[in-house]
Design a protein around this motif. Structure first.
Motif, mmCIF file in Angstrom:
data_model
loop_
_atom_site.group_PDB
_atom_site.id
_atom_site.type_symbol
_atom_site.label_atom_id
_atom_site.label_comp_id
_atom_site.label_asym_id
_atom_site.label_seq_id
_atom_site.Cartn_x
_atom_site.Cartn_y
_atom_site.Cartn_z
ATOM 1 N N ALA A 179 37.291 3.047 96.317
ATOM 2 C CA ALA A 179 38.062 2.065 95.537
ATOM 3 C C ALA A 179 37.366 1.852 94.206
ATOM 4 O O ALA A 179 36.151 1.630 94.170
ATOM 5 C CB ALA A 179 38.174 0.748 96.290
ATOM 6 N N ILE A 180 38.124 1.963 93.120
ATOM 7 C CA ILE A 180 37.601 1.652 91.787
ATOM 8 C C ILE A 180 38.207 0.310 91.394
ATOM 9 O O ILE A 180 39.426 0.172 91.262
ATOM 10 C CB ILE A 180 37.956 2.746 90.776
ATOM 11 N N LEU A 181 37.327 -0.680 91.228
ATOM 12 C CA LEU A 181 37.780 -2.054 91.073
ATOM 13 C C LEU A 181 37.172 -2.695 89.834
ATOM 14 O O LEU A 181 35.988 -2.511 89.549
ATOM 15 C CB LEU A 181 37.380 -2.879 92.302
ATOM 16 N N MET A 182 38.003 -3.441 89.110
ATOM 17 C CA MET A 182 37.505 -4.246 88.005
ATOM 18 C C MET A 182 37.452 -5.697 88.454
ATOM 19 O O MET A 182 38.380 -6.193 89.088
ATOM 20 C CB MET A 182 38.412 -4.125 86.782
ATOM 21 N N MET A 183 36.349 -6.354 88.127
ATOM 22 C CA MET A 183 36.171 -7.743 88.539
ATOM 23 C C MET A 183 35.211 -8.420 87.573
ATOM 24 O O MET A 183 34.646 -7.775 86.679
ATOM 25 C CB MET A 183 35.613 -7.801 89.969
ATOM 26 N N GLN A 184 35.030 -9.703 87.768
ATOM 27 C CA GLN A 184 34.059 -10.444 86.968
ATOM 28 C C GLN A 184 32.684 -9.801 87.113
ATOM 29 O O GLN A 184 32.257 -9.452 88.215
ATOM 30 C CB GLN A 184 34.037 -11.893 87.460
ATOM 31 N N LYS A 185 31.993 -9.606 85.993
ATOM 32 C CA LYS A 185 30.711 -8.902 86.008
ATOM 33 C C LYS A 185 29.711 -9.544 86.967
ATOM 34 O O LYS A 185 28.964 -8.849 87.670
ATOM 35 C CB LYS A 185 30.128 -8.862 84.589
ATOM 36 N N GLU A 186 29.721 -10.857 87.001
ATOM 37 C CA GLU A 186 28.777 -11.580 87.863
ATOM 38 C C GLU A 186 28.990 -11.222 89.342
ATOM 39 O O GLU A 186 28.033 -11.086 90.108
ATOM 40 C CB GLU A 186 28.972 -13.083 87.660
ATOM 41 N N VAL A 187 30.251 -11.050 89.737
ATOM 42 C CA VAL A 187 30.562 -10.684 91.126
ATOM 43 C C VAL A 187 30.164 -9.233 91.380
ATOM 44 O O VAL A 187 29.568 -8.908 92.413
ATOM 45 C CB VAL A 187 32.062 -10.897 91.441
ATOM 46 N N ALA A 188 30.478 -8.351 90.433
ATOM 47 C CA ALA A 188 30.100 -6.941 90.569
ATOM 48 C C ALA A 188 28.588 -6.793 90.747
ATOM 49 O O ALA A 188 28.114 -5.998 91.562
ATOM 50 C CB ALA A 188 30.573 -6.155 89.349
ATOM 51 N N GLU A 189 27.834 -7.573 89.979
ATOM 52 C CA GLU A 189 26.371 -7.506 90.083
ATOM 53 C C GLU A 189 25.885 -7.979 91.450
ATOM 54 O O GLU A 189 24.882 -7.496 91.966
ATOM 55 C CB GLU A 189 25.732 -8.332 88.962
ATOM 56 N N ARG A 190 26.624 -8.907 92.057
ATOM 57 C CA ARG A 190 26.253 -9.351 93.400
ATOM 58 C C ARG A 190 26.458 -8.233 94.419
ATOM 59 O O ARG A 190 25.665 -8.066 95.339
ATOM 60 C CB ARG A 190 27.098 -10.572 93.808
ATOM 61 N N LEU A 191 27.531 -7.481 94.262
ATOM 62 C CA LEU A 191 27.796 -6.391 95.206
ATOM 63 C C LEU A 191 26.694 -5.342 95.163
ATOM 64 O O LEU A 191 26.324 -4.775 96.185
ATOM 65 C CB LEU A 191 29.132 -5.705 94.886
ATOM 66 N N ALA A 192 26.190 -5.084 93.963
ATOM 67 C CA ALA A 192 25.201 -4.023 93.779
ATOM 68 C C ALA A 192 23.757 -4.514 93.838
ATOM 69 O O ALA A 192 22.822 -3.725 93.716
ATOM 70 C CB ALA A 192 25.450 -3.343 92.425
ATOM 71 N N ALA A 193 23.543 -5.808 94.051
ATOM 72 C CA ALA A 193 22.208 -6.411 93.904
ATOM 73 C C ALA A 193 21.185 -5.851 94.884
ATOM 74 O O ALA A 193 21.492 -5.542 96.039
ATOM 75 C CB ALA A 193 22.313 -7.928 94.075
ATOM 76 N N ASP A 194 19.954 -5.733 94.414
ATOM 77 C CA ASP A 194 18.825 -5.341 95.255
ATOM 78 C C ASP A 194 18.311 -6.554 96.025
ATOM 79 O O ASP A 194 18.488 -7.701 95.599
ATOM 80 C CB ASP A 194 17.684 -4.777 94.392
ATOM 81 N N ILE A 195 17.612 -6.286 97.131
ATOM 82 C CA ILE A 195 17.025 -7.388 97.884
ATOM 83 C C ILE A 195 15.987 -8.107 97.022
ATOM 84 O O ILE A 195 15.465 -7.550 96.053
ATOM 85 C CB ILE A 195 16.384 -6.917 99.214
ATOM 86 N N SER A 196 15.732 -9.341 97.392
ATOM 87 C CA SER A 196 14.734 -10.188 96.718
ATOM 88 C C SER A 196 15.109 -10.530 95.279
ATOM 89 O O SER A 196 14.240 -10.783 94.452
ATOM 90 C CB SER A 196 13.347 -9.551 96.771
ATOM 91 N N THR A 197 16.404 -10.489 94.972
ATOM 92 C CA THR A 197 16.870 -10.925 93.652
ATOM 93 C C THR A 197 17.822 -12.106 93.844
ATOM 94 O O THR A 197 18.368 -12.318 94.932
ATOM 95 C CB THR A 197 17.620 -9.810 92.906
ATOM 96 N N LYS A 198 18.025 -12.844 92.777
ATOM 97 C CA LYS A 198 18.879 -14.032 92.835
ATOM 98 C C LYS A 198 20.330 -13.676 93.168
ATOM 99 O O LYS A 198 21.042 -14.435 93.831
ATOM 100 C CB LYS A 198 18.802 -14.754 91.478
ATOM 101 N N ALA A 199 20.768 -12.510 92.706
ATOM 102 C CA ALA A 199 22.165 -12.112 92.903
ATOM 103 C C ALA A 199 22.444 -11.618 94.325
ATOM 104 O O ALA A 199 23.595 -11.539 94.751
ATOM 105 C CB ALA A 199 22.540 -11.017 91.905
ATOM 106 N N TYR A 200 21.395 -11.288 95.062
ATOM 107 C CA TYR A 200 21.543 -10.717 96.404
ATOM 108 C C TYR A 200 21.992 -11.792 97.390
ATOM 109 O O TYR A 200 21.406 -12.875 97.452
ATOM 110 C CB TYR A 200 20.204 -10.130 96.841
ATOM 111 N N GLY A 201 23.067 -11.497 98.146
ATOM 112 C CA GLY A 201 23.577 -12.497 99.068
ATOM 113 C C GLY A 201 24.579 -11.902 100.040
ATOM 114 O O GLY A 201 24.540 -10.706 100.348
ATOM 115 N N ILE A 202 25.501 -12.747 100.504
ATOM 116 C CA ILE A 202 26.479 -12.331 101.519
ATOM 117 C C ILE A 202 27.269 -11.107 101.069
ATOM 118 O O ILE A 202 27.414 -10.132 101.810
ATOM 119 C CB ILE A 202 27.446 -13.501 101.804
ATOM 120 N N LEU A 203 27.792 -11.154 99.833
ATOM 121 C CA LEU A 203 28.589 -10.025 99.327
ATOM 122 C C LEU A 203 27.768 -8.746 99.263
ATOM 123 O O LEU A 203 28.258 -7.665 99.579
ATOM 124 C CB LEU A 203 29.136 -10.350 97.926
ATOM 125 N N SER A 204 26.506 -8.859 98.853
ATOM 126 C CA SER A 204 25.635 -7.683 98.727
ATOM 127 C C SER A 204 25.444 -7.016 100.081
ATOM 128 O O SER A 204 25.612 -5.797 100.231
ATOM 129 C CB SER A 204 24.255 -8.072 98.175
#
Length: 257
Positions: free
Chosen positions: A126-151
């Motif tokens: 799936a190629i998806l466009m979304m809010q950058k902040e959400v996209a960064e959460r999906l791709a986030a590495d562990i031990s970062t602020k963006a890392y969470g349920i979506l990640s």
């Protein structure tokens, strides 16, 4: 045809042809594969998809947009539905492969993502466009602020690839945030636990993300602390695979059905 966007539907239509070309170029499908576009609006991307692919389906809820699509674009199959209520099994190709593309409304991005992940065995990617902040959460590495349920859930169920950012000026009307386009490739091995139980464990952990996992997972674990896990860490310090492994263990000992 003039078209007044509806705020209630989160409509921000893509108008930048350079971005449209980049999205089309990123699709890895063959000419005969099925393309499902989520939220085509008045067809800025759709008109290029039909030039490249023979089997284009679109999911659109707004009758006004459908009127435009029917008038201006030939060779598409239109499904007038709320994307959160579609039966994906009915929409995918029975013969070949199916790819998803879409500019997701910001206010329902997460539910759409979870719906695609739940049905990941039906799609190639799936190629998806979304809010950058959400996209960064999906791709986030562990031990970062963006890392969470979506990640955690996204990375266990797909390979995440950030493709490019999109300026607010590429839309009409311009949103107040930056956007990003990413690819989710549904190539991850089947997990040893159920999606439902994984979601329970991950959400419980991150509901209290500042606490140690021994505390944040108490609603699931009670006083149990299986060997092989560091429960002194915080939820953001566990890799996605660790959550899947723990969930599978809890299922195996009968603590989760």
């Amino acid at each position: 045809m003039s078209f007044k966007t509806k705020k209630s539907l989160g409509q921000h239509f893509l108008t930048d042809n350079n971005i449209i070309y980049k999205i089309v170029d990123a699709i890895k499908a063959e000419k005969s594969d099925r393309i499902i576009e989520i939220g085509p609006g008045t067809g800025a991307l759709t008109k290029y998809l039909v030039q490249k692919y023979d089997d284009v389906h679109v999911i659109e809820v707004d009758q006004r947009a459908i009127d435009v699509l029917e008038t201006e674009i030939e060779g598409i199959t239109i499904h007038q539905q709320d994307v959160l209520k579609v039966d994906w099994k009915e929409l995918v190709s029975k013969e070949g492969k199916t790819y998803v593309v879409g500019n997701l409304p910001y206010y329902i991005t997460s539910p759409i993502l979870f719906s695609l992940l739940e049905h990941r065995d039906l799609f190639e990617d799936a190629i998806l466009m979304m809010q950058k902040e959400v996209a960064e959460r999906l791709a986030a590495d562990i031990s970062t602020k963006a890392y969470g349920i979506l990640s955690v859930q996204t990375q266990l169920m797909s390979s995440v690839e950030m493709l490019f950012d999109v300026s607010p000026n590429s839309f009409s009307p311009p949103p107040k945030v930056q956007s990003s386009v990413l690819r989710l490739t549904f190539d991850q091995p089947k997990m040893d636990c159920s999606d439902k139980n994984l979601k329970t464990v991950v959400r419980t952990a991150f509901n209290q993300r500042r606490k140690k996992i021994s505390n944040s997972l108490k609603p699931v674990l009670g006083d149990l602390q299986p060997e092989g896990y560091d429960f002194d860490l915080r939820p953001e310090n566990w890799k996605p695979a660790t959550y899947a492994k723990l969930t599978a263990h809890l299922e195996s000992i009968g603590m989760m059905e």
